[in-house]
Design a protein around this motif. Structure first.
Motif: not given
Length: 510
Positions: A73, A76-77, A80, A130-131, A133-134, A136, A289, A291
């Motif tokens: 991930r 994507h992270v 953020l 946000e981080v 939840w990404a 989780c 998903e 990024a």
């Protein structure tokens, strides 16, 4: 807010991301190191269980899998914007209090869950919601590292026995059952801990949740597959036990009665798991998903003082609990005292006839004594715990009615809570050995309070120790032989005359 960046400025966006993440990542590593140092006893206890128990050996893989999922991930992270948050500090305070209660009560699993749940809150406190939840799932997946499940053993063993006996009777094979032991015309069988299916359940759930996360995108499909990874191994284990008994029966006890018993079990489990994943693959949802290549996020500028205040508050939240636990252990320990029992009126001390003693080997002081009134014999066992001594916990999975090597010698026919006439609610166990059968009542004694509930006993110990008392406690058992057709009246009569001596002996030791 995100700003579109020209292709020529993509490297500039990467530099901004690196600058934005440098301080929070550094501070997170500092806070994580502090957490691991302060709660070292807790996570080292988990590692020790992983090493000693095949059932929980998967714990060594959980953290590497979680790190790999975080790495997956990373793109994507990186889009953020990290920043500190104050709300998770409240959660850390509550988890610290839960950890302290588990520590003073000697409930390792409570401490371990509290410690593991601190990790996602630590991410939230330093890197933001946000981080968190990404990440989780990778963070919550760490919960599976906690060695948990032994509380399910009695239920799973009974279910396996019920399922197997029911299937045998449906097949037309006569069965005589006593507790977890049953006899068919070709031989005798028993459901022991290794047959409970707990290992299958834990392995299936650990793999199933990971498979659901990686294979599906919709939450509904993930939940359904996770539930299937729980139900399928439970039912499959019952079927496995039935098939093994049938193999033994059809081969006249030639096969499935030795090492091949385990081989057949794991082979069957492997086939079931492959079938589960194969069926689940029909509903897989491919596509990941993205990024957002070429999109540069808007990173917040967090003052250095804010980060320092956050770290200071984290230190203030994390440190007090282990510190107070250490204070309690060094200032509220009792000293082992001898429990002396006088023979009750009309009874006299007798030589021990029953070659049985419960598995409370960690008790600092133990007393087992038998008495006779001329025509009846009864006995008492006391395991006395003077305080919060390391490795000496009255309510522990390592304690029980039998040691592991004695399960073939003694048979637990039935166990239930009953209301006795003179001793209140007791846990009653009917036990059979070679040429003997006896009934046993047991209760816990904590600073003068009696209970048959182990969880309430833990809470009483925790309450006393939090208030600075040593929480002196004892496991007390009374037992008497039971002849065929008797209802245990001898034990009831013995309890009536023995209780005053028990109270006096325990209060004296206290």
């Amino acid at each position: 807010m995100r700003l579109e960046s020209p292709a020529g400025n993509i490297s500039t966006g990467g530099d901004r991301a690196a600058n934005a993440w440098r301080k929070p990542l550094g501070l997170f590593l500092v806070a994580l190191t502090l957490l691991l140092i302060v709660y070292a006893d807790t996570w080292l206890g988990m590692v020790d269980i992983w090493y000693r128990s095949d059932t929980y050996a998967h714990g060594f893989l959980i953290a590497p899998i979680s790190l790999w999922l975080v790495w997956q991930r990373r793109r994507h992270v990186a889009t953020l914007s990290p920043g500190p948050a104050m709300l998770p500090l409240v959660g850390l305070v509550l988890l610290g209090a839960v950890w302290l209660v588990g520590n003073v009560a000697g409930a390792m699993v409570v401490q371990q869950y509290a410690f593991v749940l601190m990790l996602p809150l630590l991410v939230w406190a330093i890197l933001g919601w946000e981080v968190t939840w990404a990440l989780c799932f990778p963070l919550t997946y760490l919960i599976l590292a906690v060695p948990f499940g032994e509380v399910l053993l009695p239920w799973m063993m009974n279910f396996t026995a019920d399922f197997t006996v029911g299937m045998l009777r449906m097949t037309g094979i006569p069965v005589y059952r006593e507790g977890l032991f049953f006899t068919i015309p070709s031989g005798q069988w028993s459901v022991v801990e290794a047959c409970s299916g707990l290992r299958y359940l834990i392995a299936s759930f650990t793999l199933g949740t990971l498979y659901a996360y990686l294979t599906y995108r919709r939450a509904s499909r993930r939940v359904v597959f996770t539930l299937a990874s729980i139900l399928v191994p439970i039912l499959a284990n019952g079927l496995r036990a039935y098939l093994i008994v049938m193999i033994g029966h059809m081969s006249n006890m030639k096969y499935a009665v030795g090492v091949d018993h385990l081989i057949y079990g794991w082979l069957f489990f492997g086939i079931i798991m492959l079938a589960l994943f194969w069926v689940g693959a029909y509903w897989r949802e491919d596509g990941e998903e993205t990024a957002g290549d070429g999109v540069v996020p808007f990173y917040r500028t967090i003052p250095v003082t804010t980060w320092l205040i956050s770290i200071g508050m984290l230190v203030g939240v994390l440190l007090p609990w282990p510190g107070y636990a250490y204070y309690l252990k060094t200032h509220a320990n009792g000293k082992p005292q001898q429990v002396v029992l006088d023979a009750p009126l009309g009874w006299s001390s007798a030589e021990r006839r029953l070659k049985w003693s419960p598995a409370y080997d960690n008790a600092p002081f133990k007393l087992q004594q038998e008495f006779s009134n001329g025509h009846q014999v009864a006995g008492v066992f006391i395991g006395f715990y003077p305080g919060a001594l390391r490795g000496a916990e009255m309510v522990s999975t390592g304690n029980g009615l039998f040691r592991e090597e004695e399960h073939q010698e003694w048979t637990l026919l039935r166990q239930m809570n009953v209301e006795s006439r003179y001793w209140g609610t007791v846990k009653q166990s009917d036990i059979r050995g070679v040429g003997t059968q006896f009934r046993l009542w047991q209760r816990y004694w904590i600073d003068g309070i009696w209970t048959a509930d182990p969880y309430y006993a833990k809470l009483l110990q925790a309450k006393a120790r939090l208030l600075g008392a040593p929480a002196q406690s004892a496991i007390v058992m009374m037992y008497a032989p039971v002849a065929e057709g008797e209802n245990g009246q001898a034990l009831d009569q013995f309890a009536a005359v023995m209780l005053p001596a028990l109270e006096e002996g325990l209060q004296h030791a206290r």
